[in-house]
Scaffold this motif. Structure first.
Motif, PDB file in Angstrom:
ATOM      1  N   LEU A 101       0.835  -1.192   0.000  1.00  0.00           N
ATOM      2  CA  LEU A 101       0.000   0.000   0.000  1.00  0.00           C
ATOM      3  C   LEU A 101       0.877   1.252   0.000  1.00  0.00           C
ATOM      4  O   LEU A 101       2.000   1.234   0.510  1.00  0.00           O
ATOM      5  N   PRO A 102       0.368   2.369  -0.531  1.00  0.00           N
ATOM      6  CA  PRO A 102       1.107   3.634  -0.415  1.00  0.00           C
ATOM      7  C   PRO A 102       1.243   4.022   1.061  1.00  0.00           C
ATOM      8  O   PRO A 102       0.315   3.836   1.849  1.00  0.00           O
ATOM      9  N   ILE A 103       2.381   4.573   1.423  1.00  0.00           N
ATOM     10  CA  ILE A 103       2.634   4.897   2.821  1.00  0.00           C
ATOM     11  C   ILE A 103       1.661   5.952   3.342  1.00  0.00           C
ATOM     12  O   ILE A 103       1.281   5.934   4.523  1.00  0.00           O
ATOM     13  N   SER A 104       1.227   6.857   2.478  1.00  0.00           N
ATOM     14  CA  SER A 104       0.299   7.910   2.903  1.00  0.00           C
ATOM     15  C   SER A 104      -1.064   7.344   3.286  1.00  0.00           C
ATOM     16  O   SER A 104      -1.756   7.897   4.137  1.00  0.00           O
ATOM     17  N   THR A 105      -1.437   6.228   2.658  1.00  0.00           N
ATOM     18  CA  THR A 105      -2.710   5.586   3.004  1.00  0.00           C
ATOM     19  C   THR A 105      -2.702   5.102   4.449  1.00  0.00           C
ATOM     20  O   THR A 105      -3.632   5.355   5.210  1.00  0.00           O
ATOM     21  N   MET A 106      -1.630   4.423   4.838  1.00  0.00           N
ATOM     22  CA  MET A 106      -1.540   3.889   6.188  1.00  0.00           C
ATOM     23  C   MET A 106      -1.353   5.002   7.224  1.00  0.00           C
ATOM     24  O   MET A 106      -1.927   4.947   8.312  1.00  0.00           O
TER      25      MET A 106
END
Length: 324
Positions: free
Chosen positions: A301-306
């Motif tokens: 997943l993109p880090i910004s999502t988490m």
């Protein structure tokens, strides 16, 4: 004092544990108790270690940057990107990815290093513009509005470029905006480490004035603090930290907004001599956890999502607490 030292020590130990877990966990589990193959060693040295170290540096940088902005603007929701630095970096990347794709040398322009250079140029240009304007304005509220307006203009230019770009270039730009720690190698880490070292050196000179700003600009001036010079120093440090992280990692949401509140809640003080190191450690630990969770999936997943899933509930809690 002993309590704060214990908190720092505990956060450091937690960080070491999370670092080890982040290095071991992923689509391929690397056991620390088993002999590693040549392929495993490659994964460890070229992918896992740079990514985990990037998480530490990015988490610490964005968290400290958010703390500085919240102190400077006396706004609990101020973020590292409030002065438009990330928008400037995004505009640089947009020009390279979406306009560069029309040129014959598009394969060179669309390389990760070219995108990073474009982001650095965009971030530095925006930072210099904000620093130039900060000489002209008399208060931080006006500077805040200036930063928001610069970000809005950069965002509008990005939208115009997106409107005329091809789908492949647009997809590449959107992926960049979602944030990633995987594109940072050892050479990029050296650049990040140097910039952060310079920022820390400047920040050490600003700690005492920062504590004075907590009481307001007028009181700080009464104490003999040169508020305008401190403001320029804060813009410089924040621009360097937010700019270099955005350039190499894209936008990482909510870390810079949420972590300062966690840090202040842990130590029960606003003294920057204490909150800055605590903020850095909490941010590093939190982004290590986010990175570890992102890479548990077959397609990371993109880090910004988490980071949003962690940070947004914290901000909502703060807002509801102030309303009650």
């Amino acid at each position: 004092m002993r309590k704060n030292t214990l908190i720092l020590l505990s956060l450091g130990i937690i960080g070491v544990v999370f670092f080890a877990m982040d290095v071991c966990c992923g689509s391929t589990f690397l056991s620390p108790f088993a002999s590693l193959s040549t392929m495993d060693m490659h994964i460890l040295h070229e992918i896992r270690l740079p990514r985990a170290i990037t998480a530490i540096l990015a988490g610490a940088a964005l968290s400290v940057c958010g703390l500085l902005m919240q102190t400077m603007f006396r706004n609990p929701l101020a973020s590292p990107y409030i002065l438009g630095i990330s928008s400037g970096a995004g505009l640089g990347v947009a020009i390279v990815t979406m306009c560069g794709g029309l040129l014959a040398a598009s394969s060179i322009l669309l390389s990760p290093s070219s995108m990073a250079i474009a982001a650095v140029v965009g971030a530095i240009t925006t930072m210099l513009l904000v620093m130039l304007i900060s000489h002209k304005v008399k208060d931080n509220v006006t500077l805040l509005i200036v930063g928001v307006m610069i970000g809005a203009v950069a965002g509008a230019l990005i939208n115009i470029i997106q409107n005329f770009s091809n789908p492949d270039a647009l997809k590449l730009f959107i992926v960049w905006t979602l944030g990633s720690l995987s594109s940072v190698g050892w050479s990029e880490l050296m650049v990040v480490a140097v910039v952060m070292s310079i920022s820390v050196g400047i920040l050490l000179l600003l700690i005492k004035p920062l504590n004075g700003l907590l009481l307001g600009e007028n009181y700080a001036r009464a104490l003999g603090i040169d508020v305008e010079r401190v403001r320029i120093g804060l813009v410089l440090v924040s621009g360097l930290l937010a700019g270099v992280i955005t350039a190499f990692c894209g936008t990482i949401a909510f870390i810079g907004v949420a972590v300062p509140h966690i840090a202040r809640g842990l130590v029960k003080t606003n003294n920057h001599r204490i909150t800055i190191p605590v903020c850095a450690l909490v941010g590093a630990d939190l982004l290590l956890v986010c990175d570890m969770l992102c890479n548990l999936f077959t397609y990371p997943l993109p880090i910004s999502t988490m980071s949003t899933l962690f940070g947004a509930p914290i901000i909502l809690t703060i807002l509801l607490k102030h309303e009650v």
